[in-house]
Each structure stands twice: as structure tokens, then as C-alpha cells.
Enzyme design. Structure first.
Site, PDB file in Angstrom:
ATOM      1  N   GLU A 140      17.946 137.031  38.815  1.00 13.97           N
ATOM      2  CA  GLU A 140      18.079 138.243  39.593  1.00 13.97           C
ATOM      3  C   GLU A 140      16.961 139.443  39.668  1.00 13.97           C
ATOM      4  O   GLU A 140      16.507 139.606  38.215  1.00 13.97           O
ATOM      5  CB  GLU A 140      19.281 139.104  39.583  1.00 13.97           C
TER       6      GLU A 140
ATOM      7  N   CYS B 163      24.536 138.401  40.666  1.00 12.35           N
ATOM      8  CA  CYS B 163      25.355 139.018  39.644  1.00 12.35           C
ATOM      9  C   CYS B 163      26.764 139.707  39.681  1.00 12.35           C
ATOM     10  O   CYS B 163      27.626 138.830  39.593  1.00 12.35           O
ATOM     11  CB  CYS B 163      24.282 140.043  39.196  1.00 12.35           C
TER      12      CYS B 163
ATOM     13  N   LYS C  81      23.456 141.354  48.580  1.00  9.85           N
ATOM     14  CA  LYS C  81      24.729 141.548  47.447  1.00  9.85           C
ATOM     15  C   LYS C  81      25.776 142.211  47.953  1.00  9.85           C
ATOM     16  O   LYS C  81      25.745 143.596  48.512  1.00  9.85           O
ATOM     17  CB  LYS C  81      24.357 142.234  46.125  1.00  9.85           C
TER      18      LYS C  81
END
Length: 290
Positions: free
Chosen positions: A43, A153, A116
Site C-alpha cells: 500500500e 489494508c 478504500k
């Protein structure tokens, strides 16, 4: 038989974008030489994890996806090597800012973008200052080699995200990551918990998981984090088949038989026996029916 080889890259980041792009490219080329067809980079690999602190200067890092120089650069690498590359970048879309991944197919084409969905906010991980919650939903992409789902993540801690991608046909779940020490609790080591959360996604969905983390100590203005690596690949039962250590650069490679996995999913009945009509409490924060 439909055998696919995948790779997860683990690397330390400098403060220079060009240096990090060069390191990532070198590792991608190494993975391709080892036969990898889908390669995952960590990331926000262009630099240090800037979310350690809250500074307006770091807001300037974001670029429009359509003209993002790192995405354009790796599109050429993907085309040359004929590999699929999910590329994690800081995206600007008009006045919105996102933690995003561009999905590059093996011909260099941008198949789409995932933004995200789950944005953490805690000491050392101040992402709500920098990113809006993603608005793309959980997506899958049919690449040249396989249908993949990508989370970023903090998304990897949520079983709902993995399940949606699996329901939409993902044959692999990929998670680019930046996680390490907790500035508020030096004794807390989440690495085992972090791995087990994703191993559970693999087992529950009978779908392999690939997780790529960074390593190294990064010092911010007021906070520092030591990223603990432990990147790994696990099979469709959740068993780890490749794993990196806590400190070193690594190229992890593993092979999967997609047809065999498909048969196993059908045989095991985890999707056959689902009861969606009973899961309505998942739609509410407090678990209520309405």
C-alpha cells in the site's frame, strides 16, 4: 488444469518517489522472472506512510488517476512483462481524496479503480485526515489470468468485504498493506492477529489470499512506526504457503489451480448453504433487524 502463479512483494520505502518506484519495479521484474502472473505491491509504496502525522503538505501528494504518473509508468511495465499489477496510490478526484488502487491488466490497460472503504483513525494511522471513505464498493475484475478482488489494508479486517468479493466471483483476494507498531502501545504486536484475520477470509470463502506489507522504521514529525512485514500468501483453506520475515525485502511466489479451487468451493457447500435472508442485522451498526 488452470494453474496460476502469484507474487507478494515486501519492501522498505524511502522518502523519494523515484527510488521507491525503481525498487518496486525491480521486485516486479524479479517476480515475473519467477513466473508470477499477478504481482501485488504494498500500500502507498511511493513514499513513507505519511498518515503517521496530520500535515497539509502531505495532502499535495494526491494526483488524478487518469494522469497519475506512477500508474502510467507501471502500465508500461505490466504490458512489457505481461503481468497484472494492482497499483496503490493517493488519488485526487476533484475535491475528494482517496486511498485507491488502479487495476492494471497484463496488457497495461486500466481495468478500473478500487477506493478504500474502511478508513482507520488512531495514533499513527490518521487516515481520516487524508482520505474520504471509498465510494466504489467491493469490486472484482476479470484480468487476463483470473478474476481478482482487491481490498486495502484496514479493509482486510472486515469479513463482509471478503465475502462480497467472493460472492462476486473473486478467485483471489489481494490486500496491499501498511501496518506495523502501535505508537500508543509499544508492547502490542498485531502481526499474528493480522495474518489470522485474512487466513479466516480464505478459509471461509475457499479463496486464496495475498497480502503485501512494508518493512522498516519510518519517523514522522511527531510519530514513528516500525512496519513489521510478515507478508504472506495463503491457500484456499487459510494455510500459509509463503511468508516473509519482519525486516527484509522479499518476493513471495505461490501457485494455485483455479479449476481445482472452483470444484472445492462447490463441493464444500459454503456458498450453497448460505442464508442471506437471515443476515439483515449486518445492514445495521447495532445488529438490529430494522
Amino acid at each position: 488444469m488452470s494453474t496460476l502463479k502469484v507474487a507478494a512483494l515486501q519492501m522498505a520505502m524511502s522518502t523519494e518517489v523515484a527510488t521507491n518506484v525503481a525498487t518496486a519495479e525491480r521486485l516486479v521484474r524479479d517476480a515475473a522472472k519467477k513466473g508470477a502472473q499477478i504481482v501485488l505491491i504494498p500500500e502507498l509504496f511511493e513514499g513513507h506512510y505519511f498518515c503517521k502525522d496530520q500535515t497539509t503538505d502531505d495532502l499535495k501528494r494526491a494526483s488524478e488517476m487518469s494522469s497519475h504518473p506512477t500508474v502510467a509508468y507501471f502500465a508500461k511495465v505490466a504490458e512489457e512483462l505481461e503481468v497484472v499489477l494492482p497499483i496503490s496510490v493517493y488519488e485526487r478526484a476533484n475535491n475528494a481524496l482517496f486511498n485507491a488502487v488502479a487495476i492494471l491488466d497484463a496488457d497495461g490497460a486500466v481495468l478500473g479503480t478500487y477506493r478504500k472503504s474502511h478508513i482507520p483513525d488512531g495514533p499513527g494511522y490518521n487516515e481520516k485526515f487524508y482520505f474520504s471513505p471509498g465510494d466504489t464498493g467491493f469490486k472484482v475484475w476479470q484480468t487476463k489470468y483470473a478474476k481478482i478482488g482487491v481490498g486495502i489494508c484496514w479493509d482486510q479486517w472486515f469479513p463482509e468485504a471478503a465475502r462480497v468479493m467472493a460472492l462476486r466471483g473473486a478467485e483471489l483476494l489481494l490486500y496491499p498493506t501498511a501496518i506495523g507498531s502501535e505508537p500508543s502501545n509499544a508492547e502490542l504486536d498485531s502481526s499474528g492477529h493480522w495474518q489470522r484475520a485474512m487466513q479466516g477470509h480464505a478459509a471461509s470463502n475457499l479463496t486464496p489470499v495475498i497480502a503485501a506489507n512494508r518493512v522498516g522504521r519510518e519517523v514522522g514529525r511527531n510519530t514513528e512506526i516500525t512496519f513489521y512485514g510478515c507478508s504472506f500468501i495463503c491457500d484456499a483453506t487459510g494455510a500459509k504457503v509463503a511468508e516473509a520475515n519482519r525486516t527484509d525485502e522479499a518476493v513471495l511466489v505461490a501457485s494455485f489451480d483455479l479449476e481445482a479451487q472452483k470444484l472445492a468451493r462447490n463441493f464444500w457447500g459454503l456458498f450453497r448453504d448460505r442464508r442471506p435472508e437471515l443476515y439483515k442485522p449486518l445492514l445495521n451498526l447495532d445488529g438490529s433487524d430494522t
